[in-house]
Design a protein around this motif. Structure first.
Motif, PDB file in Angstrom:
ATOM      1  N   LEU A 146      40.547   8.616  19.270  1.00 33.74           N
ATOM      2  CA  LEU A 146      39.301   7.899  19.000  1.00 33.74           C
ATOM      3  C   LEU A 146      38.088   8.669  19.521  1.00 33.74           C
ATOM      4  CD1 LEU A 146      40.309   4.190  19.757  1.00 33.74           C
ATOM      5  CD2 LEU A 146      40.325   5.404  17.571  1.00 33.74           C
ATOM      6  N   VAL A 147      38.216   9.264  20.709  1.00 32.83           N
ATOM      7  CA  VAL A 147      37.117  10.057  21.265  1.00 32.83           C
ATOM      8  C   VAL A 147      36.822  11.264  20.374  1.00 32.83           C
ATOM      9  CG1 VAL A 147      36.492  11.590  23.172  1.00 32.83           C
ATOM     10  CG2 VAL A 147      37.390   9.318  23.658  1.00 32.83           C
ATOM     11  N   PHE A 148      37.868  11.891  19.865  1.00 34.20           N
ATOM     12  CA  PHE A 148      37.698  13.042  18.974  1.00 34.20           C
ATOM     13  C   PHE A 148      36.951  12.640  17.700  1.00 34.20           C
ATOM     14  CE2 PHE A 148      39.511  15.558  15.397  1.00 34.20           C
ATOM     15  CZ  PHE A 148      38.948  16.784  15.723  1.00 34.20           C
ATOM     16  N   ILE A 149      37.362  11.522  17.102  1.00 28.13           N
ATOM     17  CA  ILE A 149      36.721  11.065  15.864  1.00 28.13           C
ATOM     18  C   ILE A 149      35.261  10.699  16.117  1.00 28.13           C
ATOM     19  CG2 ILE A 149      36.722   9.234  14.118  1.00 28.13           C
ATOM     20  CD1 ILE A 149      39.789   9.149  14.430  1.00 28.13           C
ATOM     21  N   MET A 150      34.997   9.993  17.227  1.00 29.82           N
ATOM     22  CA  MET A 150      33.615   9.612  17.528  1.00 29.82           C
ATOM     23  C   MET A 150      32.751  10.829  17.844  1.00 29.82           C
ATOM     24  SD  MET A 150      33.694   5.965  19.546  1.00 29.82           S
ATOM     25  CE  MET A 150      34.730   6.517  20.903  1.00 29.82           C
ATOM     26  N   SER A 151      33.334  11.858  18.438  1.00 27.34           N
ATOM     27  CA  SER A 151      32.579  13.090  18.695  1.00 27.34           C
ATOM     28  C   SER A 151      32.134  13.725  17.384  1.00 27.34           C
ATOM     29  CB  SER A 151      33.437  14.075  19.492  1.00 27.34           C
ATOM     30  OG  SER A 151      33.763  13.563  20.761  1.00 27.34           O
ATOM     31  N   GLY A 193      30.719   3.203  29.435  1.00 30.07           N
ATOM     32  CA  GLY A 193      32.105   3.033  29.848  1.00 30.07           C
ATOM     33  C   GLY A 193      32.995   3.993  29.086  1.00 30.07           C
ATOM     34  N   SER A 194      34.184   4.257  29.630  1.00 35.13           N
ATOM     35  CA  SER A 194      35.089   5.186  28.952  1.00 35.13           C
ATOM     36  C   SER A 194      36.547   4.767  29.071  1.00 35.13           C
ATOM     37  CB  SER A 194      34.918   6.601  29.524  1.00 35.13           C
ATOM     38  OG  SER A 194      35.200   6.614  30.919  1.00 35.13           O
ATOM     39  N   SER A 195      36.789   3.513  29.431  1.00 29.88           N
ATOM     40  CA  SER A 195      38.160   3.010  29.434  1.00 29.88           C
ATOM     41  C   SER A 195      38.643   2.891  27.994  1.00 29.88           C
ATOM     42  CB  SER A 195      38.216   1.643  30.115  1.00 29.88           C
ATOM     43  OG  SER A 195      37.458   0.697  29.376  1.00 29.88           O
ATOM     44  N   LEU A 196      39.921   2.613  27.813  1.00 32.31           N
ATOM     45  CA  LEU A 196      40.440   2.461  26.455  1.00 32.31           C
ATOM     46  C   LEU A 196      39.742   1.309  25.743  1.00 32.31           C
ATOM     47  CD1 LEU A 196      42.408   3.316  24.262  1.00 32.31           C
ATOM     48  CD2 LEU A 196      44.109   1.776  25.271  1.00 32.31           C
ATOM     49  N   GLU A 197      39.516   0.202  26.448  1.00 30.60           N
ATOM     50  CA  GLU A 197      38.806  -0.927  25.845  1.00 30.60           C
ATOM     51  C   GLU A 197      37.412  -0.511  25.397  1.00 30.60           C
ATOM     52  OE1 GLU A 197      38.661  -4.259  28.435  1.00 30.60           O
ATOM     53  OE2 GLU A 197      40.801  -4.673  28.336  1.00 30.60           O
ATOM     54  N   ALA A 198      36.714   0.236  26.247  1.00 32.98           N
ATOM     55  CA  ALA A 198      35.358   0.676  25.919  1.00 32.98           C
ATOM     56  C   ALA A 198      35.353   1.586  24.697  1.00 32.98           C
ATOM     57  CB  ALA A 198      34.744   1.396  27.119  1.00 32.98           C
ATOM     58  N   VAL A 199      36.297   2.506  24.649  1.00 30.08           N
ATOM     59  CA  VAL A 199      36.358   3.461  23.542  1.00 30.08           C
ATOM     60  C   VAL A 199      36.675   2.747  22.227  1.00 30.08           C
ATOM     61  CG1 VAL A 199      37.699   5.391  22.610  1.00 30.08           C
ATOM     62  CG2 VAL A 199      36.901   5.458  24.976  1.00 30.08           C
ATOM     63  N   LYS A 235      35.849   9.356   5.929  1.00 30.44           N
ATOM     64  CA  LYS A 235      35.492  10.744   5.618  1.00 30.44           C
ATOM     65  C   LYS A 235      36.061  11.725   6.634  1.00 30.44           C
ATOM     66  CE  LYS A 235      31.198   9.745   3.117  1.00 30.44           C
ATOM     67  NZ  LYS A 235      29.723   9.966   3.057  1.00 30.44           N
ATOM     68  N   ILE A 236      36.259  11.257   7.863  1.00 32.50           N
ATOM     69  CA  ILE A 236      36.832  12.114   8.908  1.00 32.50           C
ATOM     70  C   ILE A 236      38.353  12.027   8.897  1.00 32.50           C
ATOM     71  CG2 ILE A 236      36.972  12.498  11.400  1.00 32.50           C
ATOM     72  CD1 ILE A 236      34.110  11.445  11.617  1.00 32.50           C
ATOM     73  N   LEU A 237      38.866  10.813   8.757  1.00 35.64           N
ATOM     74  CA  LEU A 237      40.309  10.599   8.837  1.00 35.64           C
ATOM     75  C   LEU A 237      41.075  11.313   7.731  1.00 35.64           C
ATOM     76  CD1 LEU A 237      40.360   6.807   9.787  1.00 35.64           C
ATOM     77  CD2 LEU A 237      41.158   8.701  11.204  1.00 35.64           C
ATOM     78  N   LYS A 238      40.454  11.498   6.586  1.00 34.81           N
ATOM     79  CA  LYS A 238      41.190  12.116   5.478  1.00 34.81           C
ATOM     80  C   LYS A 238      41.533  13.580   5.757  1.00 34.81           C
ATOM     81  CE  LYS A 238      37.176  13.522   2.680  1.00 34.81           C
ATOM     82  NZ  LYS A 238      36.501  13.337   1.364  1.00 34.81           N
ATOM     83  N   TYR A 239      40.868  14.182   6.742  1.00 35.91           N
ATOM     84  CA  TYR A 239      41.144  15.580   7.076  1.00 35.91           C
ATOM     85  C   TYR A 239      42.108  15.724   8.259  1.00 35.91           C
ATOM     86  CZ  TYR A 239      37.244  16.717   3.990  1.00 35.91           C
ATOM     87  OH  TYR A 239      36.420  16.846   2.895  1.00 35.91           O
ATOM     88  N   LEU A 240      42.529  14.620   8.858  1.00 39.11           N
ATOM     89  CA  LEU A 240      43.434  14.693  10.010  1.00 39.11           C
ATOM     90  C   LEU A 240      44.889  14.777   9.557  1.00 39.11           C
ATOM     91  CD1 LEU A 240      41.830  12.103  12.462  1.00 39.11           C
ATOM     92  CD2 LEU A 240      41.504  14.574  12.355  1.00 39.11           C
TER      93      LEU A 240
END
Length: 283
Positions: free
Chosen positions: A71-76, A3-9, A278-283
């Protein structure tokens, strides 16, 4: 997870699950979150926006598309989107999921449990779906009368139920000329009925504007001294019709429909986001 809806993501983000889909179900451009929702932990600054309506100002929060994309960017980056947008069909053979593109099979995925949020390209593992209700988006250009301050109109009808005005994408740069998107909620038989066509949507949009006192460009004064205005002139840009959001009922072992709402998912999002520090600290 499929799924790729907002709920799914959000669900995949919270549970750190790999996510598969055939077509991204990004939220509607003008769907917004609550203005009281704090998303600073995802590096969003003040996300409140004031929209001008006929009855005054309406405050909304962050656009749902922005949260979906973040969220999609972070999960990628975290390796949770192994196929990205390469897949075009998903089939279940009773044991594994088979993901394919237009030409060949991409991968077989063996799993113990799958959470299913809906995907139009899935076959062979869910019951017949209800296709009687649709959401229709009519994108309408203003060729005259597009300069005004109103951002949103809510009507009392399912046909052209909401009207969203936005700075025209047809004109380069930031322009005061606005185009519109009319949102309608239609039954299956109404989708092909001319009375609910994009042409009638244009007419109803103009009617709703004029009935609320909105006028076109000033055109001088008449013999009686009253001001005159040009009529609105519009044209159709495009129409998109989608099945109303719903969770298909799965009829397959190891595949589950999560019974959780967007509100519940957002409540635990702050805690779950700590897993991605670890990812969020660079955003």
């Amino acid at each position: 997870m499929i799924g790729s809806s907002l709920e799914a993501v959000i669900f995949a983000f919270n549970e750190q699950l790999p996510i598969f889909y055939s077509k991204s179900a990004k939220p509607f451009r003008f769907d917004y979150l609550s203005p009281d929702l704090d998303l600073s932990y995802l590096k969003f600054e003040d996300s409140k926006t004031s929209l001008k309506t006929i009855d005054g100002e309406r405050t909304v929060g962050l656009a749902k598309t922005s949260l979906w994309e973040r969220l999609v960017f972070i999960m990628s980056l975290n390796g949770q989107m192994p196929l990205s947008n390469l897949c075009t069909s998903i089939r279940f053979d009773g044991e594994n999921f088979i993901f394919s593109d237009e030409y060949a099979k991409l991968i077989d995925v063996e799993f113990n449990k799958c959470y299913y949020f809906g995907d139009d390209a899935c076959v062979d593992f869910f019951s017949d779906v209800d296709t009687s209700n649709f959401v229709c988006y009519d994108w309408i250009a203003f060729n005259r009368g597009g300069k005004h301050e109103i951002d949103y109109i809510k009507t009392n009808d399912d046909f052209v139920s909401e009207i969203w005005f936005y700075s025209s994408d047809r004109i380069d740069g930031k322009t005061e000329v606005k185009d519109a998107c009319a949102v309608s909620y239609l039954l299956k038989e109404q989708v092909t009925d001319f009375n609910y066509s994009e042409t009638m949507a244009r007419f109803k949009l103009v009617h709703e504007m004029e009935s609320r006192g909105m006028k076109g460009k000033f055109n001088g004064y008449g013999p009686n001294g009253r001001p005159k205005h040009y009529r609105f002139r519009t044209s159709c840009i495009s129409r998109r019709v989608e099945r109303s959001p719903q969770k298909d009922q799965v009829q397959a072992e190891k595949v589950e429909n999560p019974k959780i709402s967007e509100k519940d998912l957002l409540e635990v999002l702050p805690v779950c986001s700590e897993k991605y520090a670890k990812i969020l600290k660079y955003l």
